[in-house]
Design an enzyme around this catalytic site. Structure first.
Site, short mmCIF file in Angstrom:
data_model
loop_
_atom_site.label_atom_id
_atom_site.label_comp_id
_atom_site.label_asym_id
_atom_site.label_seq_id
_atom_site.Cartn_x
_atom_site.Cartn_y
_atom_site.Cartn_z
N GLU A 121 0.83 -1.22 0.00
CA GLU A 121 0.00 0.00 0.00
C GLU A 121 0.86 1.26 0.00
OE1 GLU A 121 -2.86 -0.38 3.21
OE2 GLU A 121 -4.15 -1.62 1.99
N GLU A 151 -5.30 -8.39 -1.34
CA GLU A 151 -6.00 -8.18 -0.07
C GLU A 151 -7.44 -7.83 -0.33
OE1 GLU A 151 -4.59 -5.54 3.02
OE2 GLU A 151 -2.50 -5.97 2.47
C1 BGP Z 1 -4.50 -3.03 4.78
C2 BGP Z 1 -3.14 -3.45 5.26
C3 BGP Z 1 -3.12 -4.66 6.12
C4 BGP Z 1 -4.35 -4.89 6.89
C5 BGP Z 1 -5.65 -4.56 6.21
C6 BGP Z 1 -6.86 -4.56 7.10
O1 BGP Z 1 -4.57 -1.64 4.71
O2 BGP Z 1 -2.27 -3.67 4.18
O3 BGP Z 1 -1.92 -4.67 6.83
O4 BGP Z 1 -4.30 -5.01 8.21
O5 BGP Z 1 -5.57 -3.32 5.59
O6 BGP Z 1 -6.82 -3.43 7.90
P1 BGP Z 1 -7.14 -3.46 9.44
O7 BGP Z 1 -6.23 -4.50 10.01
O8 BGP Z 1 -6.85 -2.12 9.95
O9 BGP Z 1 -8.56 -3.83 9.55
#
Ligand code: BGP
Length: 474
Positions: free
Chosen positions: A177, A369
């Site tokens: 990201e 993701e």
């Molecule tokens: C993305 C990141 C991850 C992750 C995911 C979910 O932005 O790359 O590392 O954790 O989001 O976010 P969160 O854990 O804050 O719910």
């Protein structure tokens, strides 16, 4: 293909080192930016303390102990039929302070064992070189990515990793990201600001250094991991103009520019024509040095990795209620439901994201993701019934399939986020769960760490076994 996904589609799951491994100071590992992040919640922001402070609770220190349990976890991934598993290498395991001359052998040994274990199960590793952690020593000594010397530190780190694992890993991502640096600058880049400083000047200069570092890593991958594919990775916030007012349409373009800047450079190998005026508008003049342009031109990527969780709304005037949950900002969209953490759920927005990226960059896209952070309940029958999660994933998979079959987008694979419950990046909670595998651990760090297959585990196994046909027939 019309009733299933292509044969070589990379089905799998994704996590990041700092959110699963734990063992934060074992085998020579140094502290990272993730290790100074306290636990928060939807209402209470995480604190990023100045070093690790005694008596504070840091969820990443133990996380879900993947460092010691990876064999058990990989066996579960294999049971689901994973063909790919995305995780990251923890920089501060390899260079504990970040600026040493030589890598920490024990750190490299761990990833060597991990890669071999995955391959033994016929699961391809997809490795991110930098996923939301920077050795804390580099923050203290250099101010992290604001300093150009970081490019060399990162190149040295990347070279150590690529030289050791390059023969067995065929999918790499440079920065997770990378565009998130403009949204929350400490997490991805370790940036802190002095009072009165032009934050944008620091952020975009740091981003420039990361772009140079990414290009160096691509070059090193060509050398040490020939035949592998190297991707850039961005958070993709599909953005809607709130109305058909032309100013809203312009606002939408302006909201997307800080995101598009990154694939522009990493795919095309140069800043786009609008960059200079865009940066000038923020009072930013980049320090570009001789050789930078050539390096960016050489270090272009093979594919685009995206995370996709939400869409956002752009308005040139007061657009109504701000969507506080959406990490990418914007106004609330009345047509969409939202997660328990206020992230607006929009499967069709993923099809739009894939189309927009395909139209602009003409590169294969890997959805590395996607997922639903939700409260799960371990019920008296010892199980977790999470139909909401499989419904969420199925809806997004259908849109990926539509983008592939109806819009001609090349999508390489799908690795839903947090396939194993892990520490939330934004809140530090364990109770914000994404996993297909439940981990017995709570927000205070208590629990046996036992792994339990959720209902979504069985659902996903069926999806993979049928090449996706099981979600397409519903
Ligand atoms: C993305 C990141 C991850 C992750 C995911 C979910 O932005 O790359 O590392 O954790 O989001 O976010 P969160 O854990 O804050 O719910």
């Amino acid at each position: 293909m019309t009733n299933s996904f292509p044969k070589g589609f990379l089905w799998g799951g994704a996590v990041a080192a700092n959110q699963v491994e734990g063992a934060w100071n074992e085998d020579g590992k140094g502290p990272s930016t993730a290790d100074v992040a306290t636990a928060g919640s939807r209402e209470v922001p995480r604190e990023y303390t100045d070093g690790v402070q005694p008596g504070r609770f840091y969820p990443s220190h133990e996380a879900v102990d993947f460092y010691h349990r990876y064999r058990e976890d990989i066996a579960l991934f294999a049971e689901m039929g994973f063909r790919a598993f995305r995780t990251s290498v923890n920089w501060s395991r390899i260079f504990p302070n970040g600026d040493e001359a030589e890598p920490n052998a024990a750190g490299l040994d761990f990833y060597d064992r991990l890669v071999d274990e995955l391959l033994a199960h016929d699961i391809r590793p997809v490795l991110t070189l930098s996923h939301y952690e920077v050795p804390y020593g580099l923050v203290e000594r250099y101010g992290s990515w604001r300093d150009r010397r970081m490019v060399e530190f990162f190149a040295r780190y990347s070279e150590s990793v690529l030289a050791r694992l390059g023969d067995r890993v065929d999918h790499w991502l440079t920065f997770n990201e990378i565009n998130a640096i403009t949204l929350f600058p400490f997490v991805p880049a370790g940036l802190r600001f002095a009072e009165g400083e032009n934050r944008d000047a620091v952020i975009y200069q740091a981003a420039h250094h990361q772009l140079l570092a990414s290009a160096r890593a691509v070059e090193l991958a060509r050398q040490y991991s020939p035949g592998s594919q190297v991707g850039m990775m961005m958070l993709y916030p599909t953005t809607y103009a709130q109305t058909c007012h032309p100013q809203d349409a312009l606002e939408r373009v302006q909201m997307m520019r800080p995101h598009w800047l990154f694939p522009e450079v990493q795919v095309h190998g140069r800043y786009p024509s609008w960059a200079e005026a865009f940066l000038r508008g923020k009072g930013v003049t980049l320090d570009l040095q001789p050789g930078d342009a050539e390096l960016l031109a050489r270090g272009t990527v093979d594919y685009i990795g995206i995370s996709y969780y939400m869409s956002v709304v752009a308005s040139h005037q007061d657009g109504g209620e701000i969507s506080h949950g959406n990490i990418a900002g914007g106004f609330r969209n009345p047509y969409l439901a939202e997660s328990d953490w206020g992230w607006q759920i929009d499967p069709l927005g993923l099809r739009l994201a894939l189309n927009e990226l395909n139209d602009r960059y003409h590169k294969p896209i890997f959805v590395v993701e996607n997922g639903l952070g939700a409260y799960d309940e371990l019920t008296a029958d010892g199980r977790v019934h999470d139909p909401y999660r499989s419904e969420y994933l199925a809806a997004h998979l259908r849109q990926i399939h539509a983008a592939m079959t109806e819009d001609g987008v090349e999508v390489m694979g799908f690795t839903p986020w947090g396939c194993l419950d892990c520490v939330s990046m934004s809140t530090g909670q364990m109770s914000k769960r994404y996993g297909l595998i439940y981990v017995d651990r709570d927000d205070a760090g208590q629990g046996s760490l036992r792994r339990i297959r959720k209902d979504s585990f069985e659902w996903y196994r069926e999806v993979i076994a049928t090449g996706g046909a099981s979600v397409l027939k519903d």
